[in-house]
Design a protein around this motif. Structure first.
Motif, PDB file in Angstrom:
ATOM      1  N   LEU A 147       0.827  -1.208   0.000  1.00 47.81           N
ATOM      2  CA  LEU A 147       0.000   0.000   0.000  1.00 47.81           C
ATOM      3  C   LEU A 147       0.862   1.259   0.000  1.00 47.81           C
ATOM      4  CD1 LEU A 147      -3.024   0.921   0.236  1.00 47.81           C
ATOM      5  CD2 LEU A 147      -2.670   0.957   2.719  1.00 47.81           C
ATOM      6  N   PHE A 148       1.855   1.292   0.871  1.00 48.17           N
ATOM      7  CA  PHE A 148       2.689   2.487   1.000  1.00 48.17           C
ATOM      8  C   PHE A 148       3.594   2.687  -0.209  1.00 48.17           C
ATOM      9  CE2 PHE A 148       2.720   4.297   5.500  1.00 48.17           C
ATOM     10  CZ  PHE A 148       1.400   3.935   5.717  1.00 48.17           C
ATOM     11  N   GLU A 149       4.017   1.617  -0.851  1.00 51.05           N
ATOM     12  CA  GLU A 149       4.808   1.769  -2.071  1.00 51.05           C
ATOM     13  C   GLU A 149       4.021   2.543  -3.125  1.00 51.05           C
ATOM     14  OE1 GLU A 149       7.780  -2.118  -2.038  1.00 51.05           O
ATOM     15  OE2 GLU A 149       5.761  -2.289  -2.891  1.00 51.05           O
ATOM     16  N   ARG A 150       2.741   2.309  -3.183  1.00 50.08           N
ATOM     17  CA  ARG A 150       1.891   3.033  -4.135  1.00 50.08           C
ATOM     18  C   ARG A 150       1.608   4.457  -3.668  1.00 50.08           C
ATOM     19  NH1 ARG A 150       1.851  -2.031  -4.469  1.00 50.08           N
ATOM     20  NH2 ARG A 150       1.244  -3.201  -6.332  1.00 50.08           N
ATOM     21  N   LEU A 151       1.590   4.673  -2.363  1.00 52.65           N
ATOM     22  CA  LEU A 151       1.327   6.002  -1.830  1.00 52.65           C
ATOM     23  C   LEU A 151       2.531   6.934  -1.953  1.00 52.65           C
ATOM     24  CD1 LEU A 151      -0.769   5.149   1.352  1.00 52.65           C
ATOM     25  CD2 LEU A 151      -1.583   6.265  -0.743  1.00 52.65           C
ATOM     26  N   THR A 152       3.695   6.409  -2.328  1.00 56.73           N
ATOM     27  CA  THR A 152       4.837   7.292  -2.568  1.00 56.73           C
ATOM     28  C   THR A 152       4.573   8.223  -3.747  1.00 56.73           C
ATOM     29  OG1 THR A 152       5.929   5.633  -3.966  1.00 56.73           O
ATOM     30  CG2 THR A 152       6.500   5.658  -1.619  1.00 56.73           C
ATOM     31  N   ASP A 153       3.586   7.890  -4.554  1.00 57.27           N
ATOM     32  CA  ASP A 153       3.185   8.745  -5.677  1.00 57.27           C
ATOM     33  C   ASP A 153       1.921   9.538  -5.373  1.00 57.27           C
ATOM     34  OD1 ASP A 153       5.299   7.918  -7.318  1.00 57.27           O
ATOM     35  OD2 ASP A 153       4.206   6.140  -7.964  1.00 57.27           O
ATOM     36  N   ALA A 154       1.540   9.608  -4.095  1.00 53.74           N
ATOM     37  CA  ALA A 154       0.325  10.325  -3.715  1.00 53.74           C
ATOM     38  C   ALA A 154       0.416  11.789  -4.115  1.00 53.74           C
ATOM     39  CB  ALA A 154       0.086  10.212  -2.209  1.00 53.74           C
ATOM     40  N   ALA A 155      -0.726  12.369  -4.445  1.00 50.64           N
ATOM     41  CA  ALA A 155      -0.758  13.777  -4.854  1.00 50.64           C
ATOM     42  C   ALA A 155      -0.345  14.706  -3.725  1.00 50.64           C
ATOM     43  CB  ALA A 155      -2.166  14.136  -5.340  1.00 50.64           C
ATOM     44  N   ASP A 156      -0.612  14.314  -2.492  1.00 48.33           N
ATOM     45  CA  ASP A 156      -0.204  15.125  -1.355  1.00 48.33           C
ATOM     46  C   ASP A 156       1.262  14.833  -1.029  1.00 48.33           C
ATOM     47  OD1 ASP A 156      -0.443  16.796   1.005  1.00 48.33           O
ATOM     48  OD2 ASP A 156      -0.427  14.934   2.152  1.00 48.33           O
ATOM     49  N   SER A 184     -11.619   7.042   0.039  1.00 44.77           N
ATOM     50  CA  SER A 184     -10.553   7.904   0.550  1.00 44.77           C
ATOM     51  C   SER A 184      -9.156   7.330   0.334  1.00 44.77           C
ATOM     52  CB  SER A 184     -10.770   8.165   2.044  1.00 44.77           C
ATOM     53  OG  SER A 184     -11.980   8.855   2.257  1.00 44.77           O
ATOM     54  N   LEU A 185      -9.068   6.071  -0.061  1.00 44.89           N
ATOM     55  CA  LEU A 185      -7.761   5.463  -0.309  1.00 44.89           C
ATOM     56  C   LEU A 185      -7.472   5.491  -1.802  1.00 44.89           C
ATOM     57  CD1 LEU A 185      -7.737   2.355   2.073  1.00 44.89           C
ATOM     58  CD2 LEU A 185      -6.295   4.394   2.234  1.00 44.89           C
ATOM     59  N   PRO A 186      -6.513   6.306  -2.243  1.00 50.22           N
ATOM     60  CA  PRO A 186      -6.250   6.461  -3.679  1.00 50.22           C
ATOM     61  C   PRO A 186      -5.374   5.348  -4.242  1.00 50.22           C
ATOM     62  CG  PRO A 186      -4.760   7.852  -2.442  1.00 50.22           C
ATOM     63  CD  PRO A 186      -5.635   7.160  -1.424  1.00 50.22           C
ATOM     64  N   VAL A 187      -5.692   4.106  -3.896  1.00 49.07           N
ATOM     65  CA  VAL A 187      -4.886   2.966  -4.326  1.00 49.07           C
ATOM     66  C   VAL A 187      -5.816   1.878  -4.822  1.00 49.07           C
ATOM     67  CG1 VAL A 187      -3.303   1.164  -3.568  1.00 49.07           C
ATOM     68  CG2 VAL A 187      -3.005   3.482  -2.719  1.00 49.07           C
ATOM     69  N   ASP A 188      -5.438   1.238  -5.912  1.00 45.27           N
ATOM     70  CA  ASP A 188      -6.227   0.143  -6.467  1.00 45.27           C
ATOM     71  C   ASP A 188      -6.042  -1.093  -5.585  1.00 45.27           C
ATOM     72  OD1 ASP A 188      -7.483  -1.813  -7.919  1.00 45.27           O
ATOM     73  OD2 ASP A 188      -6.062  -1.799  -9.590  1.00 45.27           O
ATOM     74  N   PRO A 189      -7.081  -1.551  -4.899  1.00 39.97           N
ATOM     75  CA  PRO A 189      -6.930  -2.701  -3.995  1.00 39.97           C
ATOM     76  C   PRO A 189      -6.582  -3.992  -4.727  1.00 39.97           C
ATOM     77  CG  PRO A 189      -9.248  -2.136  -4.261  1.00 39.97           C
ATOM     78  CD  PRO A 189      -8.466  -1.043  -4.920  1.00 39.97           C
ATOM     79  N   THR A 190      -6.912  -4.063  -6.016  1.00 40.48           N
ATOM     80  CA  THR A 190      -6.595  -5.272  -6.778  1.00 40.48           C
ATOM     81  C   THR A 190      -5.089  -5.468  -6.884  1.00 40.48           C
ATOM     82  OG1 THR A 190      -8.610  -5.019  -8.086  1.00 40.48           O
ATOM     83  CG2 THR A 190      -6.898  -6.473  -8.966  1.00 40.48           C
ATOM     84  N   SER A 191      -4.371  -4.403  -7.185  1.00 40.53           N
ATOM     85  CA  SER A 191      -2.921  -4.515  -7.308  1.00 40.53           C
ATOM     86  C   SER A 191      -2.277  -4.812  -5.961  1.00 40.53           C
ATOM     87  CB  SER A 191      -2.339  -3.228  -7.903  1.00 40.53           C
ATOM     88  OG  SER A 191      -2.558  -2.119  -7.036  1.00 40.53           O
ATOM     89  N   VAL A 192      -2.822  -4.235  -4.897  1.00 40.62           N
ATOM     90  CA  VAL A 192      -2.296  -4.500  -3.565  1.00 40.62           C
ATOM     91  C   VAL A 192      -2.536  -5.955  -3.184  1.00 40.62           C
ATOM     92  CG1 VAL A 192      -2.469  -3.897  -1.125  1.00 40.62           C
ATOM     93  CG2 VAL A 192      -2.590  -2.108  -2.858  1.00 40.62           C
ATOM     94  N   ARG A 193      -3.710  -6.476  -3.517  1.00 32.91           N
ATOM     95  CA  ARG A 193      -4.029  -7.871  -3.224  1.00 32.91           C
ATOM     96  C   ARG A 193      -3.067  -8.813  -3.937  1.00 32.91           C
ATOM     97  NH1 ARG A 193      -8.597 -11.235  -2.031  1.00 32.91           N
ATOM     98  NH2 ARG A 193     -10.029  -9.467  -1.976  1.00 32.91           N
ATOM     99  N   GLU A 194      -2.830  -8.544  -5.203  1.00 36.23           N
ATOM    100  CA  GLU A 194      -1.958  -9.424  -5.981  1.00 36.23           C
ATOM    101  C   GLU A 194      -0.551  -9.466  -5.400  1.00 36.23           C
ATOM    102  OE1 GLU A 194      -2.225  -7.808  -9.875  1.00 36.23           O
ATOM    103  OE2 GLU A 194      -4.139  -8.783 -10.353  1.00 36.23           O
ATOM    104  N   GLU A 195      -0.012  -8.300  -5.061  1.00 33.68           N
ATOM    105  CA  GLU A 195       1.339  -8.262  -4.513  1.00 33.68           C
ATOM    106  C   GLU A 195       1.408  -8.899  -3.138  1.00 33.68           C
ATOM    107  OE1 GLU A 195       4.742  -5.005  -3.213  1.00 33.68           O
ATOM    108  OE2 GLU A 195       3.286  -4.479  -4.771  1.00 33.68           O
TER     109      GLU A 195
END
Length: 284
Positions: A151-160, A219-230
Motif C-alpha cells: 500500500l505504501f509503495e503506491r502512496l509514494t506517488d500520492a498527490a499530497d 478515501s484510499l487512492p490505491v487500487d486494492p486489486t494490485s495490492v491484493r496481488e502483490e
C-alpha cells in the motif's frame, strides 16, 4: 527531522500547559518545518480520512505489539517486537499530525489517539484482534506488513507531498517488519510438529479477516486489486517455503473503516487511553 530535541527536553523545565500525553513535554510537532498546505486539487476531507485510517491501523497494531513486552518467548524477540511497534507508532504520529493540519481542527496527535471512542476509529479489524499465541501474532504481522508495504509503495506517488513523504519514510521500516515475520513463519512452519500446527492454526484464524484489507474505499487512492496481488504473492511465497497454507475464505469484508469493530477494540482502547483520560489537562 532531528530528534536531538527529544533528549534535550528531558532535562529542561516545561511550562504549564505544554504537555503531551503521547510523548512527554517539549517535543516538537513531527511535521515541524514542513509545508503542510494542502495542494490545489486535493480533496481535504478525503485526504484527512485516508491519513486517519492509516494512522489508526498503525496505532492499534503498535499497541498489540507493545503487549508482548515481558511476554515474548525470548528477550531478543521482545526487543524486536517493541521496535516494530515503535516504528508503527512513529508512522501513526506523522499521519495524525497530517490529519490535524488537513481537517482544519489543528488538533495534535493526542486528540486522535487518546480522546476518541472505538466507533470513531477507522482501523481494519485484523489489527485489533487479541494477540493469541506467538504464532498468531507472527502470522498477523506477516500479512499486515506485506499489505501495508504494498500500500505504501503506491502512496509514494500520492498527490499530497506530505503523505508521499510519510509513505517513502515508512517503506524501509515495513520491509524489515515483513522480513522479520517471514523468518519466523519459516522457523515455525518448518520446526516441530507443535510449532507447525500452531502456525497453521494461526493462519486459519486470520483468514476470515483478510478481505477487509483489499476492500476499495473512496478515501484510499490505491487500487486494492494490485495490492491484493502483490500481498498474496509475497505471503504465498513464504508459506510455500514453510509448507503452510492460507485458506481462501468467503467471509464478508469487515467494516472497521466505517467504525464497526469487534468487541476487542473497546477493551484495547480502555487500556491505551486510561491514564490520559483520567486527567486530560495534566502535564509531565
Amino acid at each position: 527531522m532531528n530528534d536531538d530535541h527529544v533528549y534535550l527536553s528531558l532535562s529542561e523545565g516545561h511550562p504549564e500547559g505544554d504537555g503531551q500525553w503521547a510523548f512527554g513535554t517539549g517535543f516538537e510537532d513531527p511535521l515541524h518545518g514542513a509545508d503542510t498546505t494542502v495542494p490545489d486539487g486535493i480533496d481535504a476531507e478525503e485526504l484527512a480520512s485516508c491519513c486517519l485510517m492509516l494512522a489508526d491501523d498503525a496505532l492499534i497494531a503498535a499497541q498489540r505489539l507493545a503487549q508482548w513486552c515481558m511476554c515474548a518467548p525470548e528477550l531478543e524477540e521482545e526487543v524486536a517486537l517493541a521496535n516494530i511497534g515503535l516504528d508503527l507508532l512513529g508512522q501513526a504520529r506523522l499521519l495524525y499530525a497530517r490529519v490535524g493540519r488537513v481537517d482544519g481542527t489543528g488538533r495534535g496527535e493526542d486528540a486522535y489517539a487518546y480522546f476518541r471512542d472505538a466507533a470513531r476509529f477507522r482501523n481494519v479489524r485484523l489489527v485489533e484482534l487479541p494477540n493469541g499465541d506467538f504464532a498468531f501474532s507472527i502470522a498477523r504481522l506477516l500479512v499486515f506488513s506485506a499489505w501495508r508495504l504494498a500500500l505504501f509503495e503506491r502512496l509514494t506517488d500520492a498527490a499530497d507531498p506530505i503523505l508521499a513523504a510519510i509513505a517513502t519514510k515508512a517503506i524501509k521500516e515495513l520491509e524489515y517488519h515483513r522480513l522479520y515475520a517471514a523468518q519466523w513463519v519459516l522457523r515455525l512452519g518448518d520446526g516441530t510438529t507443535q510449532s507447525r500446527q500452531r502456525m497453521q492454526r494461526a493462519l486459519d484464524e486470520i483468514a476470515p479477516h483478510l478481505a477487509e484489507l483489499f476492500t476499495p474505499h473512496a478515501s484510499l487512492p490505491v487500487d486494492p486489486t494490485s495490492v491484493r496481488e502483490e500481498t498474496t504473492a509475497v505471503v504465498d511465497r513464504v508459506l510455500d517455503a514453510a509448507g503452510l497454507v492460507l485458506a481462501q475464505t468467503a467471509s464478508a469484508a469487515g467494516r472497521g473503516r466505517d467504525g464497526l469493530h469487534t468487541e476487542h477494540l473497546a477493551v484495547l482502547l480502555a487500556e491505551l487511553q486510561s491514564v490520559a483520560r483520567a486527567d486530560p489537562q495534566a502535564t509531565w
